[in-house]
Design an enzyme around this catalytic site. Sequence first.
Site, short mmCIF file in Angstrom:
data_model
loop_
_atom_site.label_atom_id
_atom_site.label_comp_id
_atom_site.label_asym_id
_atom_site.label_seq_id
_atom_site.Cartn_x
_atom_site.Cartn_y
_atom_site.Cartn_z
N HIS A 108 0.85 -1.20 0.00
CA HIS A 108 0.00 0.00 0.00
C HIS A 108 0.88 1.25 0.00
CE1 HIS A 108 -3.47 2.51 1.55
NE2 HIS A 108 -2.45 3.21 2.02
N GLU A 109 1.84 1.30 0.91
CA GLU A 109 2.70 2.49 1.00
C GLU A 109 3.52 2.66 -0.28
OE1 GLU A 109 1.85 4.41 3.09
OE2 GLU A 109 0.92 3.12 4.58
N HIS A 145 1.55 4.14 -3.03
CA HIS A 145 1.30 5.57 -2.90
C HIS A 145 2.26 6.39 -3.77
CE1 HIS A 145 -2.00 6.31 -0.33
NE2 HIS A 145 -1.50 5.78 0.76
N GLU A 177 -5.87 6.55 -1.62
CA GLU A 177 -5.86 5.42 -0.68
C GLU A 177 -6.40 4.16 -1.34
OE1 GLU A 177 -4.32 5.48 2.04
OE2 GLU A 177 -3.93 7.65 2.04
N ASP A 205 -4.59 0.72 -1.85
CA ASP A 205 -5.12 -0.56 -1.35
C ASP A 205 -5.12 -1.61 -2.46
OD1 ASP A 205 -5.56 0.22 1.25
OD2 ASP A 205 -7.69 0.65 0.98
ZN LIG Z 1 -2.35 5.24 2.45
#
Ligand SMILES: [Zn+2]
Length: 706
Positions: free
Chosen positions: A545-546, A549, A606, A610
């Site tokens: 997830h990070e 980003h 986000e 995800d």
């Molecule tokens: Zn996030």
Amino acid sequence: MTIRFATSASLAAALALGCPPAGAGAAAAAQPVAAAVQPTAPASAAPAPAAAGVGREDMEPGVDPCVDFYRYACGGWMAHHPVPPDQRAWSRFGALTDANRTKLRDILAVDAAAAADAKAAERAGRDADQQKLGDFYATCMDEAGVEKRGVAALRPELERIAALRSAAELPALLARLHRAGVSALFRFSAAQDAKDATSVIAVVDAGGLALPDRDYYLKTDAKSAAQRAEYREHLQRMFGLLGEAPARAAADAAAVLDVETTLAKASLDRASRRDPLAVYHKLGRAELAALTPSFGWDGYLAALESPPVSSLNVAEPEFLKAVDGLLRSTGLANLQTYLRWQLLHAAAPWLPSAFVNESFAFFDKTLGGAQELRPRWKRCVEATDHALGEALGREYVARWFDPEAKRRTLALVGEVEKAMGRDIADLDWMGGETKRRAEDKLAAIANKIGYPDVWRDYSRLAVVRGDLLGNVERGEAFELARRLAKIGKPVERQEWLMTPPTVNAYYNSSMNDINIPAGILQPPFYDPARDDAPNYGAIGAVIGHEMTHGFDDRGSQFDGHGNLADWWTPADEAEFKRRTACIADEYSAFPAGGDLHVNGRLTLGENTADNGGLRVAYQAYEASRTGKPRQTLDGFTPEQRFFLGFAQIWCSNTTLEAERQNVRTNPHSPGRYRVDGTVVNMPEFQQAFQCKAGSPMAPEKRCRAW
Ligand SMILES: [Zn+2]
């Protein structure tokens, strides 16, 4: 410039509280994995069988995973973990945060007892940071002392506001308030220049609102109007607590609402602020002065004790223009009332209980749905973490963080990074040129795990035993000074924006780094004792997830050096936008908070993270299994355990009020959509649970960016 994985305010979490690792009980009946691997080892010496790591008791087995996977994975947990009365929401994030907070309390209780006798503490080898931690926490916990002081701590600042004689005196006064952590009129700080990540510049940004978002002032529906009426009553009661007569308090409440509504109208909405170009306007001092002729910046910066500022980012020029207009059009008396309110609002949690309770009643209960004020120790642990987070974090890490967890997490990050590299290479919609640049950016991501290599120096922060409000304000002033001191200096790449015990993680687009604090490297996110599958599904997806980003709708506008720079070919960019629009539309259709819907634009970064994160974690897991036997544990295949491990970190319950607030302010989707909204886009999920094509979790139409 930081995109958080999950805001601590919005995501609480529950199972971890003192329970054994999830699934440990069920594992006794599972295949003895270790014995199979080491058939010659005597039974007593063999490692314990790996737990399946799936919390069966958290599931709702009657639900069809192909219809509602979130409910299937989390229904049991939701039934057994209602929102505690002192919370707005409860989740596995919240539970782990609570468990960490208890550990911090134990550390601080020892510090506080030792700090009571500073000389003896020094002889015993306790350092200056421990003394400060002890003094801060003990002072915060001394409720009787706080009651006894009353509002005396606030008087000098209230008198300064009352003594304001002209608009020309405002800048110096405002700087004082900003240093004390009062966000009146606007916010001032420092950050990396979005277009030159090697330099730190000053930033002036919109601020000055006490309600959670501009929408609260501007929406015309009945519920919003009712909340504004309650806000007005809250303002009146707070002014009443300061000793104002009812008529005066009512007039003052109206003045505050007037000023804040003017600021709200000039503020950009949250979804628009996600566009980095929309909040980047680098101006010289002369341009700043021309934008705000009524505000004396020289006096402001001098009182702020800022280093020289030759140019700065005015994030929202229209907002600053509105502030200038306000200074010209609003009488001094109304401005003083507004400043008095902002000061009172910021100080309320550290004043006598009448103020604490009134502030709780409106902001946490009415707006957030909490039923009870959190116990004082929880609030004091958080305040200490906020003011002295790395001093406290250093003690936390020494006592509670296993260096092995750091080593293994770094290895996992490496695997997820490789998977992401393969994912980029295999994308059929992206051309070679853009791919090469994406790969360069991926290779440049720095990985920070656990805690900072260089701990923060608190020697310039004075903590005074017996002066709670003063300590809180000095903590704010220390932090602002620390940030401003970076202006014109080389960027400190080792710095962290979260404290080590935090149950969260983040990616920073200007640094191009991912940061996974020690606090989250525990069950249910990471558990070295359980089977690999749920670890890849949980902490693996967090890492993915990070990483994603860096490539979401916002992060993808920054290059590998952290600069806002377009590295996309026009055709690839157009296709990427088409693909993220699919994700935005998907989530916008999800109902939440009663009659509201998820804001697909606000949550796009986000949701993209995800989706991409789960996919690359899955690919990393598949790669890790090459050559290993495929085992069903506790009745679940490896793929099923992977997806269950992922889903179960998002188990949560949220009050209606908190969910309504989240939908308006939180860039993260509600937990149920972080699960269902993501798995529907993965054919691998459909295969794992053998869902019929067209079932709710296996739709015909899927979205995919990464
Ligand atoms: Zn996030």
